[in-house]
Design a protein around this motif. Sequence first.
Motif, PDB file in Angstrom:
ATOM      1  N   MET A   1       0.845  -1.201   0.000  1.00 26.87           N
ATOM      2  CA  MET A   1       0.000   0.000   0.000  1.00 26.87           C
ATOM      3  C   MET A   1       0.876   1.244   0.000  1.00 26.87           C
ATOM      4  O   MET A   1       1.872   1.322   0.733  1.00 26.87           O
ATOM      5  N   THR A   2       0.545   2.252  -0.838  1.00 27.85           N
ATOM      6  CA  THR A   2       1.303   3.485  -0.913  1.00 27.85           C
ATOM      7  C   THR A   2       1.151   4.277   0.370  1.00 27.85           C
ATOM      8  O   THR A   2       0.057   4.421   0.917  1.00 27.85           O
ATOM      9  N   SER A   3       2.271   4.808   0.855  1.00 28.45           N
ATOM     10  CA  SER A   3       2.223   5.637   2.051  1.00 28.45           C
ATOM     11  C   SER A   3       1.426   6.894   1.777  1.00 28.45           C
ATOM     12  O   SER A   3       1.499   7.472   0.687  1.00 28.45           O
ATOM     13  N   HIS A  81       7.630  12.146  -3.172  1.00 27.49           N
ATOM     14  CA  HIS A  81       6.548  11.184  -2.965  1.00 27.49           C
ATOM     15  C   HIS A  81       5.724  10.887  -4.221  1.00 27.49           C
ATOM     16  O   HIS A  81       4.899   9.969  -4.195  1.00 27.49           O
ATOM     17  N   GLY A  82       5.893  11.669  -5.252  1.00 30.01           N
ATOM     18  CA  GLY A  82       5.112  11.459  -6.465  1.00 30.01           C
ATOM     19  C   GLY A  82       3.719  12.030  -6.425  1.00 30.01           C
ATOM     20  O   GLY A  82       2.990  11.986  -7.421  1.00 30.01           O
ATOM     21  N   GLY A  83       3.306  12.590  -5.298  1.00 29.44           N
ATOM     22  CA  GLY A  83       1.980  13.169  -5.153  1.00 29.44           C
ATOM     23  C   GLY A  83       1.641  13.349  -3.685  1.00 29.44           C
ATOM     24  O   GLY A  83       2.460  13.071  -2.795  1.00 29.44           O
ATOM     25  N   VAL A  84       0.437  13.834  -3.417  1.00 30.87           N
ATOM     26  CA  VAL A  84      -0.032  14.024  -2.049  1.00 30.87           C
ATOM     27  C   VAL A  84      -1.447  13.466  -1.936  1.00 30.87           C
ATOM     28  O   VAL A  84      -2.158  13.316  -2.929  1.00 30.87           O
ATOM     29  N   ASP A  85      -1.850  13.187  -0.699  1.00 31.37           N
ATOM     30  CA  ASP A  85      -3.167  12.602  -0.453  1.00 31.37           C
ATOM     31  C   ASP A  85      -4.121  13.549   0.265  1.00 31.37           C
ATOM     32  O   ASP A  85      -5.327  13.501   0.029  1.00 31.37           O
ATOM     33  N   ILE A  86      -3.583  14.379   1.145  1.00 28.17           N
ATOM     34  CA  ILE A  86      -4.419  15.305   1.906  1.00 28.17           C
ATOM     35  C   ILE A  86      -3.707  16.650   1.970  1.00 28.17           C
ATOM     36  O   ILE A  86      -2.542  16.717   2.377  1.00 28.17           O
ATOM     37  N   ASP A 129      -5.399   9.525  -6.361  1.00 21.41           N
ATOM     38  CA  ASP A 129      -6.764   8.992  -6.278  1.00 21.41           C
ATOM     39  C   ASP A 129      -7.184   8.914  -4.814  1.00 21.41           C
ATOM     40  O   ASP A 129      -6.408   8.460  -3.951  1.00 21.41           O
ATOM     41  N   GLY A 130      -8.407   9.349  -4.535  1.00 16.15           N
ATOM     42  CA  GLY A 130      -8.898   9.350  -3.159  1.00 16.15           C
ATOM     43  C   GLY A 130      -8.434  10.531  -2.337  1.00 16.15           C
ATOM     44  O   GLY A 130      -8.695  10.583  -1.130  1.00 16.15           O
ATOM     45  N   GLY A 131      -7.763  11.500  -2.962  1.00 14.16           N
ATOM     46  CA  GLY A 131      -7.202  12.623  -2.225  1.00 14.16           C
ATOM     47  C   GLY A 131      -8.230  13.620  -1.735  1.00 14.16           C
ATOM     48  O   GLY A 131      -9.390  13.637  -2.166  1.00 14.16           O
ATOM     49  N   ARG A 132      -7.791  14.483  -0.833  1.00 15.20           N
ATOM     50  CA  ARG A 132      -8.646  15.526  -0.270  1.00 15.20           C
ATOM     51  C   ARG A 132      -7.900  16.856  -0.338  1.00 15.20           C
ATOM     52  O   ARG A 132      -6.739  16.943   0.068  1.00 15.20           O
ATOM     53  N   LEU A 133      -8.576  17.879  -0.822  1.00 16.76           N
ATOM     54  CA  LEU A 133      -8.040  19.240  -0.854  1.00 16.76           C
ATOM     55  C   LEU A 133      -9.058  20.127  -0.161  1.00 16.76           C
ATOM     56  O   LEU A 133     -10.155  20.365  -0.674  1.00 16.76           O
ATOM     57  N   ASP A 213     -14.489  10.571 -10.756  1.00 18.99           N
ATOM     58  CA  ASP A 213     -13.971   9.306 -11.263  1.00 18.99           C
ATOM     59  C   ASP A 213     -12.833   8.772 -10.397  1.00 18.99           C
ATOM     60  O   ASP A 213     -12.648   7.551 -10.287  1.00 18.99           O
ATOM     61  N   ARG A 214     -12.088   9.695  -9.779  1.00 22.88           N
ATOM     62  CA  ARG A 214     -10.901   9.299  -9.009  1.00 22.88           C
ATOM     63  C   ARG A 214     -11.134   9.329  -7.500  1.00 22.88           C
ATOM     64  O   ARG A 214     -10.213   9.075  -6.717  1.00 22.88           O
ATOM     65  N   GLY A 215     -12.338   9.639  -7.061  1.00 20.39           N
ATOM     66  CA  GLY A 215     -12.639   9.637  -5.637  1.00 20.39           C
ATOM     67  C   GLY A 215     -11.972  10.750  -4.861  1.00 20.39           C
ATOM     68  O   GLY A 215     -11.625  10.581  -3.690  1.00 20.39           O
TER      69      GLY A 215
END
Length: 279
Positions: A1-3, A81-86, A129-133, A213-215
């Motif tokens: 699972m991605t961190s 990290h290649g991206g962020v989630d929150i 995908d699944g991120g929050r801004l 589409d990406r949640g």
Amino acid sequence: MTSRIALVTGATQGLGTALVAGLAQRMDATDTVYLTGRDAARVGAAVASLPASPGEVRGEVLDVADPESVTRLATELERRHGGVDIVVNNAVMRVGPDDDPRAIIDDYAQVNNFGTTRVLRAFAPLLRDGGRLIVVASSLGTLRFLAPALHDRFDGLSSLDAVDAATGDWCDQVRDGRARAGAWPGFVNIPSKIAQVAAVRALADQRRQSDADRGILVAAVCPGMMNTPTSALWWDVSDAPTPAQAAGPLLSLALDPIKPDHYGELIRDGAVLPWRPAA
């Protein structure tokens, strides 16, 4: 699972620090929460003040009023990290009852408004995908607090550039005194918060289908009145929640399953606050 990677702006005190602590407590050992602020010493002190948590907390200097600072950190987090989630944009310049709006409006808007749109531009493309801004705003950020004659200044704006232009025009009117003589509210927090919510709505309109589409969730949030020294300058907040208590609903928005009707809206305690006044 991605961190998972989270970022909180304006996090060296109050609600920002509480959000970092809450995120880190609800994350795993492989996850990272970035605590950011514009002063390196304060960032370091805030990181050191937090209790041990499963998620790692890392400090980074970020001044949302400085375009280069925002771009630099976004580029660096993408490299690491290649991206962020929150991403929670909480940075704010506070204003007191004795401040002259004409004297402070430029610095105020650079943090609260243009800082918000800088963060949205820089970090929205990095959301996984699944991120929050999430933008921390206020229940004052709805058109019901603005004179009807001014609604079209911020209603239906289709881009962040359009929001910036509307904000700049308001700032010009505050600076030269036209706002005081016109229909604008004297409390600069009201148009500022409305502009923040308008920015979220404009970005959401551009991204709505792809984010669905990406949640991904893009939203503004009102934490409600808090017991802080700045709020105490304006109101009796002796019975108001602490920043740690106020952080609870925001953490739910950042971590719990997404409710589709929250997308692009201003949320308070899990409920959507209508953008336009009831007919």
